[in-house]
Write a protein that holds these residues in place. Structure first.
Motif, short mmCIF file in Angstrom:
data_model
loop_
_atom_site.label_atom_id
_atom_site.label_comp_id
_atom_site.label_asym_id
_atom_site.label_seq_id
_atom_site.Cartn_x
_atom_site.Cartn_y
_atom_site.Cartn_z
N VAL A 37 -4.05 8.33 -17.77
CA VAL A 37 -3.55 7.17 -17.03
C VAL A 37 -2.79 6.24 -17.97
CG1 VAL A 37 -4.20 5.14 -15.68
CG2 VAL A 37 -5.38 7.32 -15.32
N GLN A 38 -3.32 6.03 -19.15
CA GLN A 38 -2.65 5.14 -20.11
C GLN A 38 -1.28 5.68 -20.50
OE1 GLN A 38 -5.12 3.27 -23.19
NE2 GLN A 38 -6.91 4.28 -22.29
N HIS A 39 -1.16 6.99 -20.59
CA HIS A 39 0.14 7.58 -20.93
C HIS A 39 1.11 7.54 -19.75
CE1 HIS A 39 -0.28 9.04 -25.02
NE2 HIS A 39 -1.50 9.49 -24.74
N ALA A 40 0.59 7.50 -18.53
CA ALA A 40 1.44 7.59 -17.34
C ALA A 40 2.06 6.25 -16.95
CB ALA A 40 0.65 8.15 -16.17
N ILE A 41 1.40 5.16 -17.24
CA ILE A 41 1.85 3.87 -16.70
C ILE A 41 3.24 3.49 -17.22
CG2 ILE A 41 -0.42 2.92 -16.26
CD1 ILE A 41 -0.31 1.50 -18.93
N ARG A 42 4.02 2.89 -16.33
CA ARG A 42 5.38 2.44 -16.68
C ARG A 42 5.54 0.93 -16.56
NH1 ARG A 42 9.89 6.88 -15.43
NH2 ARG A 42 8.67 8.76 -15.80
N HIS A 43 4.72 0.29 -15.78
CA HIS A 43 4.75 -1.16 -15.65
C HIS A 43 3.32 -1.68 -15.61
CE1 HIS A 43 8.77 -0.51 -13.37
NE2 HIS A 43 9.01 -0.78 -14.63
N ILE A 44 3.13 -2.89 -16.12
CA ILE A 44 1.82 -3.54 -16.11
C ILE A 44 1.97 -4.93 -15.50
CG2 ILE A 44 -0.06 -4.47 -17.53
CD1 ILE A 44 0.61 -2.29 -19.61
N ILE A 45 1.05 -5.28 -14.60
CA ILE A 45 1.00 -6.62 -14.04
C ILE A 45 -0.36 -7.22 -14.36
CG2 ILE A 45 1.01 -7.99 -11.91
CD1 ILE A 45 2.91 -5.92 -10.71
N LEU A 46 -0.36 -8.40 -14.94
CA LEU A 46 -1.59 -9.14 -15.23
C LEU A 46 -1.71 -10.24 -14.18
CD1 LEU A 46 -1.00 -9.66 -19.08
CD2 LEU A 46 -1.98 -7.65 -17.92
N THR A 47 -2.79 -10.24 -13.41
CA THR A 47 -2.85 -11.22 -12.33
C THR A 47 -4.24 -11.81 -12.18
OG1 THR A 47 -2.13 -11.61 -10.05
CG2 THR A 47 -3.43 -9.62 -10.44
N GLY A 48 -4.27 -12.95 -11.52
CA GLY A 48 -5.50 -13.68 -11.25
C GLY A 48 -5.13 -14.99 -10.59
N SER A 49 -6.11 -15.83 -10.37
CA SER A 49 -5.88 -17.17 -9.82
C SER A 49 -6.51 -18.19 -10.74
CB SER A 49 -6.50 -17.29 -8.42
OG SER A 49 -5.85 -16.47 -7.49
N GLY A 50 -5.92 -19.38 -10.80
CA GLY A 50 -6.47 -20.43 -11.64
C GLY A 50 -6.52 -20.02 -13.10
N GLY A 68 4.84 -1.62 -25.48
CA GLY A 68 6.10 -0.94 -25.22
C GLY A 68 6.30 -0.58 -23.76
N VAL A 69 5.60 -1.26 -22.85
CA VAL A 69 5.75 -1.08 -21.40
C VAL A 69 6.07 -2.44 -20.80
CG1 VAL A 69 4.51 -0.54 -19.27
CG2 VAL A 69 4.20 0.90 -21.28
N PRO A 70 7.03 -2.54 -19.88
CA PRO A 70 7.30 -3.85 -19.26
C PRO A 70 6.03 -4.45 -18.66
CG PRO A 70 9.01 -2.28 -18.67
CD PRO A 70 7.95 -1.49 -19.39
N CYS A 71 5.81 -5.70 -18.95
CA CYS A 71 4.59 -6.38 -18.52
C CYS A 71 4.95 -7.76 -17.98
CB CYS A 71 3.60 -6.51 -19.67
SG CYS A 71 2.10 -7.41 -19.26
N ILE A 72 4.34 -8.14 -16.88
CA ILE A 72 4.57 -9.47 -16.33
C ILE A 72 3.23 -10.07 -15.92
CG2 ILE A 72 5.01 -8.58 -13.99
CD1 ILE A 72 6.99 -10.96 -13.69
N ALA A 73 3.03 -11.33 -16.25
CA ALA A 73 1.87 -12.08 -15.80
C ALA A 73 2.27 -12.90 -14.59
CB ALA A 73 1.35 -12.99 -16.91
N ALA A 74 1.47 -12.83 -13.54
CA ALA A 74 1.82 -13.52 -12.29
C ALA A 74 0.56 -14.00 -11.60
CB ALA A 74 2.60 -12.59 -11.37
N THR A 75 0.67 -15.10 -10.88
CA THR A 75 -0.44 -15.54 -10.04
C THR A 75 -0.70 -14.49 -8.98
OG1 THR A 75 0.96 -16.70 -8.46
CG2 THR A 75 0.19 -17.96 -10.39
N SER A 76 -1.90 -14.48 -8.45
CA SER A 76 -2.27 -13.44 -7.48
C SER A 76 -1.45 -13.52 -6.20
CB SER A 76 -3.77 -13.53 -7.17
OG SER A 76 -4.12 -14.84 -6.75
N LEU A 77 -1.12 -14.72 -5.76
CA LEU A 77 -0.28 -14.85 -4.56
C LEU A 77 1.10 -14.26 -4.80
CD1 LEU A 77 0.09 -15.95 -1.67
CD2 LEU A 77 0.86 -18.10 -2.70
N HIS A 78 1.68 -14.58 -5.96
CA HIS A 78 3.01 -14.06 -6.27
C HIS A 78 2.98 -12.54 -6.43
CE1 HIS A 78 7.16 -14.47 -7.49
NE2 HIS A 78 6.92 -13.77 -8.59
N ALA A 79 1.95 -12.04 -7.11
CA ALA A 79 1.85 -10.60 -7.30
C ALA A 79 1.68 -9.89 -5.96
CB ALA A 79 0.67 -10.27 -8.21
N SER A 80 0.80 -10.40 -5.13
CA SER A 80 0.49 -9.73 -3.88
C SER A 80 1.65 -9.74 -2.90
CB SER A 80 -0.74 -10.40 -3.24
OG SER A 80 -0.96 -9.88 -1.95
N ARG A 81 2.23 -10.90 -2.69
CA ARG A 81 3.18 -11.03 -1.58
C ARG A 81 4.65 -10.96 -1.98
NH1 ARG A 81 -0.04 -15.15 2.52
NH2 ARG A 81 -2.11 -14.25 2.10
#
Length: 370
Positions: A37-50, A68-81
């Motif tokens: 799984v770690q080798h397969a991933i191409r994008h990472i999203i870090l999410t949560g609230s507060g 070396g993989v595109p990563c974005i941190a986003a609030t859970s509302l932004h990530a989800s919707r």
């Protein structure tokens, strides 16, 4: 030594928490996500609230630096919707979503995890309750609960999340061959050693922060400035001041301050905290903003290496990606001293017009949209 102010006690507990939990978390993370799984991933999203969303922002640069993989941190509302709708089972286990909720019950985080699963993503739930809604939705879970401590505006849970996400980044980088095993172990050692750094920093900062809080108790509000990982620390500082005192508080990117909040009226009533770790990529801009704060007659505090500050707390030279662990302790201590100085109750005691939030109802009892 404990005090009646539980926030002080949580801050004081951080050095030992970092020293012990770093290695416990590393041992758990070593086994949690399959290598394929770690080798397969191409994008990472870090999410949560507060605080959990802020923890993602605090660790985002570590992923960018090492994995070396595109990563974005986003609030859970932004990530989800907004974010997750761009995916549709194009690649295996993509995006990998690291979803943080200590309770595992926060509605928007659960929603983001469920949406990620619906588009072929792989969900890692960072939670203290593997049987929670988040735990049941996730492919795997990591126990990020800190050992029990008296309740206060979240310090220990935040630091646990930041440590976990940084350790995940190191592990992914090691498995994917981006760094050597020795380098990975050295980085883990740096994280664990932050316990000693936090302890020394808090001892040196306690007196100046207590004096500053007494002077700022009557101010209209407190604003936090930072860039890169320090912007997350600015957000966390604002969150702790809001929770602990109810004062108006905000955070803003160091560059955007000059374009926007620089023009706020009643500047003398806005306590301002500028965070800039030694060696920060934004250190030059911080040095340029410092005299502007003085000219505005803002009462201000420098955390880190910023010239010209009338009040300052030194930051030891640590890796910029890991500095949020130390910065969190400092801004948490400031919030605790402000709570003492103002006599406020955290979260307004969840009474009166704030009664709706009792038991976390305003975050947990929201309808899921899938």
């Amino acid at each position: 030594m404990t005090t009646p102010n539980a926030l002080h006690n949580q801050v004081a507990s951080l050095p030992e928490l970092v020293r012990t939990e770093t290695w416990r978390l590393e041992d758990e993370l070593r086994k949690i996500v399959p290598t394929r799984v770690q080798h397969a991933i191409r994008h990472i999203i870090l999410t949560g609230s507060g605080d959990s969303a802020i923890a993602g922002s605090a660790a985002e640069q570590t992923f960018r630096t090492f994995v070396g993989v595109p990563c974005i941190a986003a609030t859970s509302l932004h990530a989800s919707r907004y974010l997750l709708g761009a995916y549709d089972n194009q690649y295996p286990h993509t995006p990998m979503v690291l979803a943080t909720s200590n309770s595992g019950a926060v509605a928007r985080v659960v929603e983001a995890a469920q949406r990620a699963k619906s588009v072929g993503g792989y969900v890692v739930g960072l939670t203290g309750d593997s049987g929670s809604r988040l735990g049941q939705t996730s492919d795997v879970t990591v126990n990020v609960s800190a050992p029990e401590y008296p309740s206060a505006p979240g310090m220990r849970s935040y630091v646990m999340a930041v440590l976990t996400l940084n350790l995940f980044a190191i592990r992914f980088a090691e498995v994917r061959g981006r760094i050597t095993m020795d380098h990975a172990q050295d980085l883990r050692g740096e994280l664990a050693a932050l316990g000693d750094v936090v302890e020394r920093t808090l001892v040196n900062a306690d007196g100046p922060l207590r004096e500053l809080a007494a002077a700022w108790a009557g101010l209209q509000g407190v604003e936090f400035l930072g860039a890169g990982p320090a912007l997350a620390s600015a957000a966390f500082g604002s969150a702790k001041v809001l929770e602990a005192t109810g004062k108006q508080s905000s955070h803003i990117d160091l560059e955007e301050f000059v374009h926007l909040n620089y023009f706020e009226r009643a500047a003398e009533q806005i306590g301002t905290v500028l965070i800039s770790a030694p060696g920060s990529a934004a250190a030059g801009r911080a040095a340029e903003v410092a005299p502007l704060l003085t000219n505005l007659r803002r009462p201000w505090l420098a955390i880190g290496d910023v010239p010209g500050a009338a009040a300052s707390v030194a930051l030891p030279p640590v890796r910029e990606e890991f500095a949020p662990v130390v910065e969190a302790a400092i801004v948490g201590s400031l919030a605790a001293h402000l709570m003492d100085a103002t006599g406020e109750t955290p979260g307004r005691g969840a009474v009166g017009q704030w009664a709706d939030c009792a038991g976390g109802a305003t975050t947990r009892d929201s309808a899921l949209v899938l």
